[in-house]
Every structure is written in structure tokens, then in C-alpha cells.
Design a protein around this motif. Structure first.
Motif, PDB file in Angstrom:
ATOM      1  N   TYR A  33       0.829  -1.210   0.000  1.00 34.20           N
ATOM      2  CA  TYR A  33       0.000   0.000   0.000  1.00 34.20           C
ATOM      3  C   TYR A  33       0.862   1.259   0.000  1.00 34.20           C
ATOM      4  O   TYR A  33       0.562   2.229  -0.707  1.00 34.20           O
ATOM      5  CB  TYR A  33      -0.943  -0.007   1.198  1.00 34.20           C
ATOM      6  CG  TYR A  33      -1.954   1.116   1.187  1.00 34.20           C
ATOM      7  CD1 TYR A  33      -2.784   1.334   0.088  1.00 34.20           C
ATOM      8  CD2 TYR A  33      -2.078   1.976   2.273  1.00 34.20           C
ATOM      9  CE1 TYR A  33      -3.703   2.376   0.068  1.00 34.20           C
ATOM     10  CE2 TYR A  33      -3.002   3.012   2.274  1.00 34.20           C
ATOM     11  CZ  TYR A  33      -3.805   3.208   1.160  1.00 34.20           C
ATOM     12  OH  TYR A  33      -4.718   4.247   1.148  1.00 34.20           O
ATOM     13  N   THR A  72      -7.601   1.456  -4.524  1.00 31.39           N
ATOM     14  CA  THR A  72      -6.897   0.690  -3.487  1.00 31.39           C
ATOM     15  C   THR A  72      -7.223   1.222  -2.086  1.00 31.39           C
ATOM     16  O   THR A  72      -7.251   0.444  -1.128  1.00 31.39           O
ATOM     17  CB  THR A  72      -5.366   0.728  -3.694  1.00 31.39           C
ATOM     18  OG1 THR A  72      -4.940   2.087  -3.836  1.00 31.39           O
ATOM     19  CG2 THR A  72      -4.963  -0.056  -4.922  1.00 31.39           C
ATOM     20  N   SER A  73      -7.519   2.519  -1.984  1.00 30.32           N
ATOM     21  CA  SER A  73      -7.841   3.100  -0.676  1.00 30.32           C
ATOM     22  C   SER A  73      -9.206   2.665  -0.162  1.00 30.32           C
ATOM     23  O   SER A  73      -9.491   2.804   1.038  1.00 30.32           O
ATOM     24  CB  SER A  73      -7.766   4.627  -0.742  1.00 30.32           C
ATOM     25  OG  SER A  73      -6.432   5.035  -1.004  1.00 30.32           O
ATOM     26  N   VAL A  76      -7.626  -1.771   0.399  1.00 28.72           N
ATOM     27  CA  VAL A  76      -6.406  -2.219   1.085  1.00 28.72           C
ATOM     28  C   VAL A  76      -6.332  -1.798   2.562  1.00 28.72           C
ATOM     29  O   VAL A  76      -5.951  -2.627   3.400  1.00 28.72           O
ATOM     30  CB  VAL A  76      -5.141  -1.774   0.312  1.00 28.72           C
ATOM     31  CG1 VAL A  76      -3.880  -2.312   0.990  1.00 28.72           C
ATOM     32  CG2 VAL A  76      -5.197  -2.278  -1.127  1.00 28.72           C
ATOM     33  N   PRO A  77      -6.681  -0.543   2.942  1.00 32.14           N
ATOM     34  CA  PRO A  77      -6.606  -0.196   4.371  1.00 32.14           C
ATOM     35  C   PRO A  77      -7.456  -1.113   5.255  1.00 32.14           C
ATOM     36  O   PRO A  77      -7.011  -1.516   6.336  1.00 32.14           O
ATOM     37  CB  PRO A  77      -7.112   1.254   4.410  1.00 32.14           C
ATOM     38  CG  PRO A  77      -6.781   1.790   3.059  1.00 32.14           C
ATOM     39  CD  PRO A  77      -7.006   0.647   2.123  1.00 32.14           C
ATOM     40  N   VAL A 275      -4.421  -5.120  -5.482  1.00 31.86           N
ATOM     41  CA  VAL A 275      -3.148  -4.723  -4.860  1.00 31.86           C
ATOM     42  C   VAL A 275      -1.983  -4.747  -5.848  1.00 31.86           C
ATOM     43  O   VAL A 275      -1.289  -3.735  -6.022  1.00 31.86           O
ATOM     44  CB  VAL A 275      -2.812  -5.645  -3.653  1.00 31.86           C
ATOM     45  CG1 VAL A 275      -1.521  -5.186  -2.984  1.00 31.86           C
ATOM     46  CG2 VAL A 275      -3.948  -5.677  -2.646  1.00 31.86           C
TER      47      VAL A 275
END
Length: 309
Positions: A33, A72-73, A76-77, A275
Motif C-alpha cells: 500500500y 486501493t484506498s 487495502v486499508p 493490490v
């Protein structure tokens, strides 16, 4: 019988059941990330602070990097948090929000990739008319269409899922709220829903991928008449785009064409487009692109000069 929805939250089963494995991958995905944020931020800064923003190819690349950052935000977090959490739960409303957001941003990204393929096609097949055809107004229109199509796709998908009854199990065999793992929890026959979902996601992804393949076949055919130097330059820019398309589309086709309930590796394969692809895209577009490397050097030297002046 009336549809009932007794589920107020879902629980992710995650990627692995092994706690030691999850802690190991917590650090792996955290590094991924950070690489995604840094790589795409560098591309955005380099393009917006240089003359490259005036070129359609880099204008679209700028938007692609922005979509990678946003997409991705949304995924992934939470994945990183859940890898270190004892209970991987998400409320029903947050799950639906994540489903809508990730499909909106993925839809926009798909059609930005189509716009980039169109740009390369016009540049190689109609070079004399390139500046007229790919003017800034048309580029803005293509971005607007990408957002419109992405919004339509995600709204249709969300409305379809919201109409389904969730009245029993609430464990999602995944690390994100996606349509296929959610369909496995629906307490009614899903054969018709499966067909509609495959039509909305799977067939669209396949159709777009075939269009992109056809465009590059035409590009290769037209490159026969170019000089060897011209062919090398064209192939250099096109090969980067082809690599990005393959990284994004092949996993998507695998996941969304097969119906829900199939025994496949959906959650493992989805790591590639949630990812791995966003992390590799900046490397593909910078390491293989001389213009980007030169512009990057100029931007960073200018910034260093202004800081230490």
C-alpha cells in the motif's frame, strides 16, 4: 414470500485462517500500500508539474493513477486492518458502500484504459490527424463518459444486491464486499441473479477486453508501414499499456465470468487487481518510458533546487 433482511453486519473470513500467516501478510500488504501511494503520487506529481500533462496519453495516465489511488484506498486499508484484527466485521451499510465505490472506481478505470488504447490507435494509425482527433475537449469527454459508465454499472449492481434477502449466514468468504461472495449468502434461488450479475460485470469485462485486443491487433498491422525506429517507439509505449491491461483484465475475467458458488480461487486471484496491478502500474509506466524518466528527473531536480536555494 416477502424478502427479509435480518443481517445487520457481515464478517469477513479473510484470505487465510492461519494467524501467523495473516501477521506476515499484514506487513506485506502494508508495504504494498505504501508503494502504491508513493508510486502513483510520483506519477501524478511528475505529469501535472511538467509539459506531459498537455499530451493525451499522459493526461489519461494521470487519471489512471488517481483511480488506482482511490480504488486501493477503498480496499487495502480495511484488508490491512482486518489482518491484525480478532474479528473482521463490517456493517451492512458499509458493506454496500464499499461494493458501490469499488465497482464505480473499477468501472472508471476500465474505460480510462479503453481511452488510452484509443489514443495509441489514433497516434499510430492516423498520426496526421492526431492533434485534431485527440484534442483536450475530446479527452475530457472520454473521462466524463468513463465516470458515467462506471456510475451506471455500480448503481445497477448495487440496486440488484439491495433487493436480495440476507436472512441467515453472514460470513463472507472474502476480504472485501463483492457481488459474488455476497450472492453465496442470499437465502433464495440465485440462478437468475447469477445470469444478471454475469451480464453486468463478466460480459462487459470480456467485451471490453476483446475490443482492446482488437485495437492492438490493428495497431500491429498498421506498424508494418512504419520505419524500424518508429516501430520501436510505438511498441515501447503500447507494450506498457498491454501489460497493464493483462494484469487488470485477466483476473477480472476469471472472477466475474464464472457464476457464484463455483469452487474457485476468487479471493486469492482478486489480490492481483486490488493490490498487485496498482502497485506495478507506476513501475511499468516509468521504467519502460524514457519521456517519463526525463520529466521525473526535471521535476525532482526543480523541487530540490527550490528547497535548497
Amino acid at each position: 414470500m416477502e424478502n427479509q433482511n435480518n443481517v445487520t453486519e457481515f464478517v469477513f473470513m479473510g484470505l487465510w485462517g492461519n494467524k501467523q500467516m495473516e501477521l506476515l501478510f499484514f506487513f506485506f500488504f502494508l508495504l504494498c500500500y505504501l508503494a502504491i501511494l508513493m508510486g502513483n503520487f510520483i506519477i501524478l506529481l511528475t505529469i501535472t508539474c511538467s509539459h506531459l500533462i498537455e499530451q493525451p496519453m499522459y493526461y489519461f495516465l494521470c487519471h489512471l493513477s488517481l483511480m488506482d489511488l482511490c480504488y486501493t484506498s477503498t480496499v487495502v486499508p480495511r484488508l490491512i486492518r482486518d489482518l491484525s484484527a480478532a474479528r473482521k466485521n463490517i456493517s451492512y451499510n458499509n458493506c454496500m458502500t464499499q461494493l458501490f465505490t469499488e465497482h464505480l472506481l473499477a468501472g472508471v478505470e476500465i474505460f480510462i484504459l479503453v481511452s488510452m488504447a484509443l489514443d495509441r490507435y489514433v497516434a499510430i494509425v492516423k498520426p496526421l490527424h492526431y492533434t485534431v482527433i485527440m484534442n483536450r475537449r475530446r479527452c475530457n469527454m472520454l473521462i466524463f463518459v468513463a465516470w458515467g459508465v462506471g456510475f451506471w454499472h455500480s448503481v445497477a449492481l448495487l440496486l440488484g444486491v439491495l433487493s436480495l434477502p440476507f436472512c441467515g449466514p453472514n460470513q463472507i468468504d472474502h476480504y472485501i464486499c463483492d457481488v459474488k461472495p455476497l450472492l453465496k449468502l442470499v437465502c433464495k434461488d440465485i440462478h437468475v441473479v447469477n445470469i444478471l450479475m454475469i451480464a453486468n460485470s463478466g460480459m462487459v469485462v470480456v467485451a471490453v477486453f476483446l475490443v482492446l485486443v482488437a485495437s492492438y491487433i490493428l495497431i500491429l498491422y498498421n506498424l508494418r508501414t512504419h520505419s524500424s525506429a518508429g516501430r520501436r517507439k510505438a511498441l515501447s509505449t503500447c507494450s506498457s499499456h498491454v501489460m497493464v491491461v493483462i494484469l487488470f483484465f485477466v483476473p477480472c475475467i476469471y472472477i466475474y465470468v464464472l457464476p457464484a458458488g463455483s469452487e474457485n480461487k476468487d479471493k486469492e486471484i482478486s489480490v492481483f487487481y486490488t493490490v498487485i496491478a496498482p502497485m506495478l502500474n507506476p513501475l511499468i509506466y516509468t521504467l519502460r518510458n524514457m519521456e517519463m524518466r526525463i520529466a521525473m528527473g526535471k521535476v525532482w531536480s526543480k523541487m530540490a533546487h527550490s528547497v535548497f536555494r
